[in-house]
Design a protein around this motif. Structure first.
Motif, PDB file in Angstrom:
ATOM      1  N   SER A 105       9.002  -0.661  11.586  1.00  0.00           N
ATOM      2  CA  SER A 105       8.655   0.352  10.602  1.00  0.00           C
ATOM      3  C   SER A 105       7.144   0.340  10.452  1.00  0.00           C
ATOM      4  O   SER A 105       6.579  -0.558   9.823  1.00  0.00           O
ATOM      5  CB  SER A 105       9.360   0.015   9.292  1.00  0.00           C
ATOM      6  N   GLN A 106       6.489   1.316  11.097  1.00  0.00           N
ATOM      7  CA  GLN A 106       5.032   1.299  11.063  1.00  0.00           C
ATOM      8  C   GLN A 106       4.505   2.084   9.868  1.00  0.00           C
ATOM      9  O   GLN A 106       5.181   2.985   9.374  1.00  0.00           O
ATOM     10  CB  GLN A 106       4.481   1.914  12.347  1.00  0.00           C
ATOM     11  N   ARG A 107       3.287   1.773   9.460  1.00  0.00           N
ATOM     12  CA  ARG A 107       2.664   2.531   8.371  1.00  0.00           C
ATOM     13  C   ARG A 107       2.065   3.819   8.912  1.00  0.00           C
ATOM     14  O   ARG A 107       1.465   3.842   9.982  1.00  0.00           O
ATOM     15  CB  ARG A 107       1.552   1.718   7.726  1.00  0.00           C
ATOM     16  N   GLY A 108       2.206   4.902   8.157  1.00  0.00           N
ATOM     17  CA  GLY A 108       1.562   6.165   8.519  1.00  0.00           C
ATOM     18  C   GLY A 108       0.120   6.162   8.051  1.00  0.00           C
ATOM     19  O   GLY A 108      -0.341   5.181   7.451  1.00  0.00           O
ATOM     20  N   LYS A 109      -0.607   7.275   8.313  1.00  0.00           N
ATOM     21  CA  LYS A 109      -2.029   7.354   7.939  1.00  0.00           C
ATOM     22  C   LYS A 109      -2.226   7.230   6.432  1.00  0.00           C
ATOM     23  O   LYS A 109      -3.256   6.751   5.965  1.00  0.00           O
ATOM     24  CB  LYS A 109      -2.615   8.681   8.427  1.00  0.00           C
ATOM     25  N   ASP A 110      -1.223   7.696   5.653  1.00  0.00           N
ATOM     26  CA  ASP A 110      -1.363   7.624   4.188  1.00  0.00           C
ATOM     27  C   ASP A 110      -0.920   6.267   3.639  1.00  0.00           C
ATOM     28  O   ASP A 110      -0.897   6.051   2.434  1.00  0.00           O
ATOM     29  CB  ASP A 110      -0.558   8.763   3.525  1.00  0.00           C
ATOM     30  N   GLY A 111      -0.587   5.343   4.517  1.00  0.00           N
ATOM     31  CA  GLY A 111      -0.245   3.985   4.096  1.00  0.00           C
ATOM     32  C   GLY A 111       1.231   3.781   3.835  1.00  0.00           C
ATOM     33  O   GLY A 111       1.689   2.644   3.672  1.00  0.00           O
ATOM     34  N   SER A 112       2.009   4.893   3.784  1.00  0.00           N
ATOM     35  CA  SER A 112       3.443   4.724   3.487  1.00  0.00           C
ATOM     36  C   SER A 112       4.182   4.254   4.741  1.00  0.00           C
ATOM     37  O   SER A 112       3.758   4.518   5.872  1.00  0.00           O
ATOM     38  CB  SER A 112       4.029   6.048   3.023  1.00  0.00           C
ATOM     39  N   ARG A 113       5.297   3.580   4.531  1.00  0.00           N
ATOM     40  CA  ARG A 113       6.079   3.065   5.661  1.00  0.00           C
ATOM     41  C   ARG A 113       7.058   4.130   6.137  1.00  0.00           C
ATOM     42  O   ARG A 113       7.739   4.777   5.336  1.00  0.00           O
ATOM     43  CB  ARG A 113       6.880   1.843   5.216  1.00  0.00           C
ATOM     44  N   ALA A 114       7.137   4.280   7.489  1.00  0.00           N
ATOM     45  CA  ALA A 114       8.109   5.224   8.058  1.00  0.00           C
ATOM     46  C   ALA A 114       9.498   4.607   7.983  1.00  0.00           C
ATOM     47  O   ALA A 114       9.629   3.381   7.814  1.00  0.00           O
ATOM     48  CB  ALA A 114       7.747   5.505   9.503  1.00  0.00           C
ATOM     49  N   LYS A 115      10.535   5.455   8.124  1.00  0.00           N
ATOM     50  CA  LYS A 115      11.910   4.945   8.130  1.00  0.00           C
ATOM     51  C   LYS A 115      12.058   3.973   9.317  1.00  0.00           C
ATOM     52  O   LYS A 115      11.591   4.295  10.424  1.00  0.00           O
ATOM     53  CB  LYS A 115      12.866   6.140   8.339  1.00  0.00           C
ATOM     54  N   PRO A 116      12.650   2.804   9.115  1.00  0.00           N
ATOM     55  CA  PRO A 116      12.743   1.837  10.228  1.00  0.00           C
ATOM     56  C   PRO A 116      13.458   2.413  11.447  1.00  0.00           C
ATOM     57  O   PRO A 116      14.426   3.150  11.305  1.00  0.00           O
ATOM     58  CB  PRO A 116      13.546   0.684   9.634  1.00  0.00           C
TER      59      PRO A 116
END
Ligand SMILES: C[S@@+](CC[C@H](N)C(=O)[O-])C[C@H]1O[C@@H](n2cnc3c(N)ncnc32)[C@H](O)[C@@H]1O
Length: 281
Positions: free
Chosen positions: A164-175
């Motif tokens: 589950s990587q972080r997006g540019k806005d810092g939020s975590r993507a769905k695993p």
């Protein structure tokens, strides 16, 4: 200039710039080599190499751009800069910028790691344990052939969970479901361990002035030269690249200006032919 053909090996004795200029565009698949490092070493009575600084960068640039012209794939140079009087000359990095400014397409440099010679960083600095490997292509495109797990091993650790990587806005993507690959990508640090004292891959390499370990050309050949491809080393020295190519069953061209190195290469060819198929690298 003189050319010798020994089975799948072409050996050229002469200045590499002249030899490269005679070669056709896109006539080889991979170039892996290592030039003299400024005036760091003496190459005996056959070669008085004293270039440093800007003159050295110019000399290398001319040859590097010819390498890019004749090569379809990756051009990789193992090259370091000298440290003198508490200053690092940085020529390897200046060359990197110069190649980019001349139109070469940089790939992230790789690292040649080994246990350096004691005192090699200077009396107040760390031992010199790594050298950059400049990697460029002519075109900004996916390589026409690569096998980036050819030198990989099965993963050492089981997956720790799903990715589950972080997006540019810092939020975590769905695993995402993670499946470990059969062979892990080996990464861009080529760890050659104790590369000196008997660990270069051949006793013959110790008869030249500045050899690299066979593990380096082996890594590049298996990763970036197709089975029916051609490898070129324009500063071939004792023939380390030739030995690795023979063992990987690729065609290879080696160029060196010193007759003594052509003699060493001929011995190295015989030795590699004997070790071919024995899995000795
Ligand atoms: C650092 S050594 C290469 C050692 C090699 N990687 C090995 O493992 O044995 C550089 C080699 O470049 C050769 N050389 C230097 N200038 C050259 C030139 N203009 N044309 C061809 N070879 C050259 C030298 O004779 C020397 O053998």
């Amino acid at each position: 200039m003189k050319t010798y053909q020994i089975d799948d090996v072409t050996l050229i004795r002469g200045d590499n710039l002249k030899a490269l200029r005679k070669m056709k565009e896109d006539s080889v698949d991979l170039i892996i080599t290592s030039p003299p490092y400024e005036d760091v070493r003496s190459y005996g009575s056959e070669l008085n190499f004293k270039l440093t600084g800007d003159e050295y960068v110019e000399w290398c640039l001319e040859r590097f751009m010819e390498c890019l012209r004749v090569c379809k794939g990756v051009v990789a140079w193992v090259i370091d800069s000298k440290t003198k009087d508490y200053q690092y000359s940085m020529v390897a990095f200046e060359l990197m910028v110069a190649i980019k400014n001349a139109g070469g397409i940089p790939r992230k440099p790789m690292v040649y790691k080994r246990v350096g010679v004691s005192g090699s960083g200077g009396p107040d600095w760390m031992r010199n344990d790594w050298e950059p490997i400049l990697c460029f292509t002519k075109k900004r495109a996916k390589l026409s052939w690569s096998d980036n797990t050819a030198c990989g091993e099965p993963p050492k650790y089981k997956p720790g969970g799903n990715m589950s990587q972080r997006g540019k806005d810092g939020s975590r993507a769905k695993p995402k479901k993670y499946k470990a690959p059969a062979l892990a990508n080996p990464g861009n640090v080529i760890d050659c361990g104790a590369a000196g004292g008997g660990h270069l891959g051949s006793n013959i390499a110790h008869e030249t002035d500045a050899p690299f370990p066979e593990k380096i050309p082996n890594f590049f050949i298996r990763s970036f030269c197709p089975k029916d491809g051609v490898v070129l080393d324009p500063f071939v020295g004792s023939g380390t690249t030739i030995a690795a190519a023979i063992k990987a069953r690729r065609k290879v061209i080696g160029i060196d200006v010193r007759p003594s190195q052509i003699k060493l290469c001929k011995r190295r060819i015989r030795q590699a032919e004997m070790n071919k198929g024995l899995g000795i690298v």
